[in-house]
Design a protein around this motif. Structure first.
Motif, PDB file in Angstrom:
ATOM      1  N   TRP A  89      33.277  27.872  21.905  1.00  6.39           N
ATOM      2  CA  TRP A  89      33.396  26.260  21.991  1.00  6.39           C
ATOM      3  C   TRP A  89      34.939  25.825  21.985  1.00  6.39           C
ATOM      4  O   TRP A  89      35.659  26.425  21.320  1.00  6.39           O
ATOM      5  CB  TRP A  89      32.599  25.868  20.544  1.00  6.39           C
ATOM      6  CG  TRP A  89      31.307  26.465  20.394  1.00  6.39           C
ATOM      7  CD1 TRP A  89      30.658  27.337  19.764  1.00  6.39           C
ATOM      8  CD2 TRP A  89      29.967  25.861  21.114  1.00  6.39           C
ATOM      9  NE1 TRP A  89      29.386  27.415  19.840  1.00  6.39           N
ATOM     10  CE2 TRP A  89      29.110  26.540  20.806  1.00  6.39           C
ATOM     11  CE3 TRP A  89      29.801  24.812  22.066  1.00  6.39           C
ATOM     12  CZ2 TRP A  89      27.637  26.387  21.151  1.00  6.39           C
ATOM     13  CZ3 TRP A  89      28.733  24.411  22.460  1.00  6.39           C
ATOM     14  CH2 TRP A  89      27.625  25.171  22.101  1.00  6.39           C
ATOM     15  N   GLN A 149      29.161  19.481  19.233  1.00  7.48           N
ATOM     16  CA  GLN A 149      28.707  20.081  20.530  1.00  7.48           C
ATOM     17  C   GLN A 149      27.734  21.054  20.115  1.00  7.48           C
ATOM     18  O   GLN A 149      26.703  21.390  21.077  1.00  7.48           O
ATOM     19  CB  GLN A 149      30.001  20.900  20.812  1.00  7.48           C
ATOM     20  CG  GLN A 149      31.194  20.080  21.475  1.00  7.48           C
ATOM     21  CD  GLN A 149      32.465  20.821  22.010  1.00  7.48           C
ATOM     22  OE1 GLN A 149      32.360  21.880  22.847  1.00  7.48           O
ATOM     23  NE2 GLN A 149      33.429  20.465  21.376  1.00  7.48           N
ATOM     24  N   ILE A 150      27.793  21.929  19.084  1.00  4.05           N
ATOM     25  CA  ILE A 150      26.787  22.915  19.098  1.00  4.05           C
ATOM     26  C   ILE A 150      25.417  22.342  18.644  1.00  4.05           C
ATOM     27  O   ILE A 150      24.278  22.668  19.235  1.00  4.05           O
ATOM     28  CB  ILE A 150      27.211  23.762  17.709  1.00  4.05           C
ATOM     29  CG1 ILE A 150      28.288  24.622  17.898  1.00  4.05           C
ATOM     30  CG2 ILE A 150      25.821  24.760  17.315  1.00  4.05           C
ATOM     31  CD1 ILE A 150      28.786  25.300  16.689  1.00  4.05           C
ATOM     32  N   VAL A 197      33.363  20.701  16.990  1.00  2.00           N
ATOM     33  CA  VAL A 197      32.805  21.832  17.472  1.00  2.00           C
ATOM     34  C   VAL A 197      31.033  21.372  16.996  1.00  2.00           C
ATOM     35  O   VAL A 197      30.191  21.962  17.780  1.00  2.00           O
ATOM     36  CB  VAL A 197      33.198  22.932  16.734  1.00  2.00           C
ATOM     37  CG1 VAL A 197      32.470  24.285  17.288  1.00  2.00           C
ATOM     38  CG2 VAL A 197      34.616  23.092  17.088  1.00  2.00           C
TER      39      VAL A 197
END
Length: 691
Positions: A317, A356-357, A353
């Motif tokens: 990521w 995004q996950i 992050v």
């Protein structure tokens, strides 16, 4: 009691019974111990509380349990008869819980201090007691039911012989409480609310120090839990002064206040190992240094140039540099402490992050955010952008790196001022640096920029006019969620960085709405002495109202060229404490004269570098316990003696860097006497005295 027993005898019997009941209260507390607690921790807390309570209930037979009483008039609406309340230093009750002595701080005691015939505040009579070494010797009664007996200002029409005798009683040892002699204008200050920051501009002899300490005692009584939990701090100008006032609060049953000098307040960062020229110390104490230090701290925050890569399983990521820069700006915009900002940056990066996950369809629990923020890639990336800062290393760099100082001081300090700050020969490392008091204050400012300083509930700061702007900031942040009692006298300002206006002091304390009270009625300094010292005011503090002596006795004032030894031989024969005040440079000569005369004396300030255990110095007496004290002029501020010999006033003035400061120092030295003053000189006297 039998009606034929004389009233004074009845009062003595009442005093004896009150002492008996105080002993009973103490025995009751002594019977308790940690066995009544539910667990070991609670037992320790309980035993500490019981120990404090035992100390509060201590009884000194030479100190009267009560010093006055009031009679509250009958109330026809409720059918209550007259009630009598004895007023004392602490509450004493009988076995049924009924009060025998009422604490002077209780609301019912207020009329004892403030009631007048025109405003009796519900009482019909007031009585004051005379004591000698704890023995009741007499009383005075005052009726408050006849408004025509009031004086021109609405106060009592007659003077109290007992009150005057107590004010003028010869003193020995450290400062004592004034609980029996508090005047109405002083009582108003003492009982002001906790949430109000107060400045007391007090002329010599007005009792401003005692008033400040009594306000602390009152607030500890009125807000016991809050102040005990969060703390009370008393800040004095030097260790000798703190030793001088050390017994006041304990005498009032209060042991929860911490006493410290400003050096001790900020001294957790490094020891003081050096001094510096006055112009350098003055610049370091300038309020503008706060801007320089803020710039220095925040200069460490960098601008992300690389992408953050966070491996997680088989995925990597990424947080692009532009997104990381946005995170940095968002955190900086919150105006948080530097160290908290570093933690928030880690979470801001982890959040990007996390988004995004989650957008990829992976479900995460509530702890995932913290877990991501603690991963090594995130921590390392944040540390590179937002590195840790250590106060001593930062100040070392600022004072030893002219280019760094110029960057941080741009548009704040001139090039000349920057040159004054910079070390000519920088030490090898922060650990080898010889830090000064002014440096410690700067280190304290840096530490607060990194992590918020803990606030106490209340601070009493004495001789506040002598503190620099940066010192005031150090105290102000320690009262960020509390209040202050600020004591001082602008006419007694003797440091190069002293304040000239109380509004500036309040601004640096971050308490701009603080209230200023002025005390000008001198109850301690004799009229002759006050009048002599006041001749200096047009030069040293033209805007201040001159003090006035309210005592009937004018004291003794002498100006002489008689040899010092002969002067002392006469003065030391008088009852009460004696202070010999000399220019600092004249201390060795004065010590020689005293020793040659065979006089036993103590030296004020001599214990500063020795254990504070009350042991005697080489002159034979411990500080403030001797009949005769040798006092350097620089440490005379705040002290009082029944009799003062001021030696060589011209040298006192000449020792300071400028004449105005020297005259303020002389003003301080002239106003330390309670009963008599001898001004002893060889050459010309300062012409401002008009002698």
């Amino acid at each position: 009691m039998p009606a034929d027993v004389p009233e004074l005898a009845q009062e003595r019997e009442f005093l004896a019974e009150a002492r008996t009941q105080l002993g009973r209260m103490r025995e009751r507390v002594a019977a308790l111990d940690g066995r009544y607690a539910g667990d070991p921790v609670s037992a320790d807390v309980l035993e500490a509380a019981l120990a404090r309570r035992m100390e509060q209930l201590s009884d000194d037979p030479e100190i009267p349990l009560f010093f006055g009483r009031i009679t509250v008039g009958a109330d026809v609406t409720t059918g209550h008869d007259d009630e009598i309340f004895h007023i004392g230093r602490r509450h004493v009750s009988d076995p049924d819980g009924e009060p025998m002595v009422v604490d002077w701080r209780a609301p019912v005691s207020t009329p004892f201090y403030r009631a007048t015939p025109k405003e009796p505040m519900g009482i019909t009579a007031r009585r004051r007691y005379g004591f000698a070494r704890g023995h009741l010797t007499g009383s005075e009664d005052e009726t408050l039911t006849h408004p025509d007996e009031a004086g021109p200002d609405g106060g009592a029409g007659t003077r109290s012989e007992i009150l005057e005798a107590e004010i003028e009683r010869p003193r020995t040892g450290p400062m004592r409480d004034i609980v029996a002699t508090i005047q109405p204008e002083q009582d108003v200050i003492v009982r002001m609310p906790l949430d109000r920051t107060l400045v007391v501009q007090g002329a010599p002899g007005t009792g401003k120090t005692a008033v400040g300490l009594h306000r602390a005692a009152y607030l500890l009584y009125a807000h016991r839990e809050q102040l005990t939990r969060r703390g009370v701090l008393v800040v004095g100008p030097n260790k000798s002064f703190l030793r001088y006032i050390r017994d006041v609060l304990p005498a009032l049953g209060e042991i929860h206040a911490t006493q410290a000098t400003i050096e001790e307040v900020v001294g957790t960062h490094a020891p003081v190992r050096a001094t510096e020229p006055a112009d350098v110390a003055t610049l370091k104490g300038d309020g503008r240094m706060a801007r320089v230090l803020r710039a220095a701290v925040w200069s460490h925050v960098g601008t992300p140039q690389e992408t953050l890569v966070l491996p997680r399983g088989s995925f990597r990521w990424r947080v692009p540099a532009y997104a990381a820069r946005e995170a940095v700006e968002q955190v900086r915009a919150r105006d948080v402490r530097y160290s908290l900002g570093a933690a928030q940056l880690r979470h801001a990066l982890a959040h990007r992050v996390l988004v995004q996950i989650e957008e990829s369809g992976d479900a995460l629990d509530d702890k995932a955010w913290d877990v991501l923020a603690r991963t090594k890639p995130v921590r390392d990336y944040a540390a590179a952008v937002w590195p840790a800062v250590e106060p001593r290393k930062l100040l070392f760099r600022l004072l030893s790196d002219p280019e760094f100082l110029a960057t941080c001081a741009q548009d704040v300090l001139s090039e000349t001022e920057q040159g004054l700050l910079a070390w000519d020969r920088p030490p090898r490392s922060p650990g080898a640096a010889r830090w000064t008091t002014a440096d410690l204050v700067l280190l304290d400012e840096i530490a607060d920029l990194l992590d918020r300083t803990e606030s106490v509930a209340h601070i009493v700061v004495d001789e506040a006019q002598d503190l620099s702007a940066m010192m005031l900031r150090a105290l102000g942040r320690r009262a960020a969620n509390g209040s202050l009692t600020v004591l001082g006298d602008l006419a007694q300002a003797t440091t190069p960085w002293a304040s000239a206006d109380w509004a500036d002091v309040l601004r640096h304390l971050d308490k701009p709405d603080g209230h200023v009270e002025q005390l000008t009625a001198g109850f301690r300094v004799p009229a002759d002495v006050i009048e002599l010292a006041a001749r200096l005011l047009p030069r040293i503090a033209p805007g201040l109202e001159p003090p006035t002596a309210v005592r009937r006795t004018r004291g003794r004032l002498a100006v002489t060229t008689t040899p010092l030894g002969e002067v002392l031989a006469d003065v030391v024969a008088r009852e009460g404490s004696v202070g010999l005040i000399v220019p600092d440079a004249g201390m060795p000569h004065a010590r020689t004269v005293l020793t040659a005369a065979g006089l036993t004396f103590a030296v004020v300030g001599e214990q500063d570098d020795a254990p504070d255990d009350g042991t005697a110095d080489d002159s034979g007496s411990s500080e403030f316990d001797a009949h005769l004290e040798l006092v350097p002029a620089s440490l005379a501020k705040g002290l009082e003696f029944d009799h003062v010999v001021l030696h060589d006033p011209a040298a006192v003035v000449a020792a300071e860097p400028d004449r105005a400061t020297g005259l303020r120092r002389l003003y301080v030295c002239l106003t330390r006497a309670v009963t008599s003053l001898v001004v002893r000189h060889d050459g010309d006297l300062p012409p401002e005295l008009g002698l």
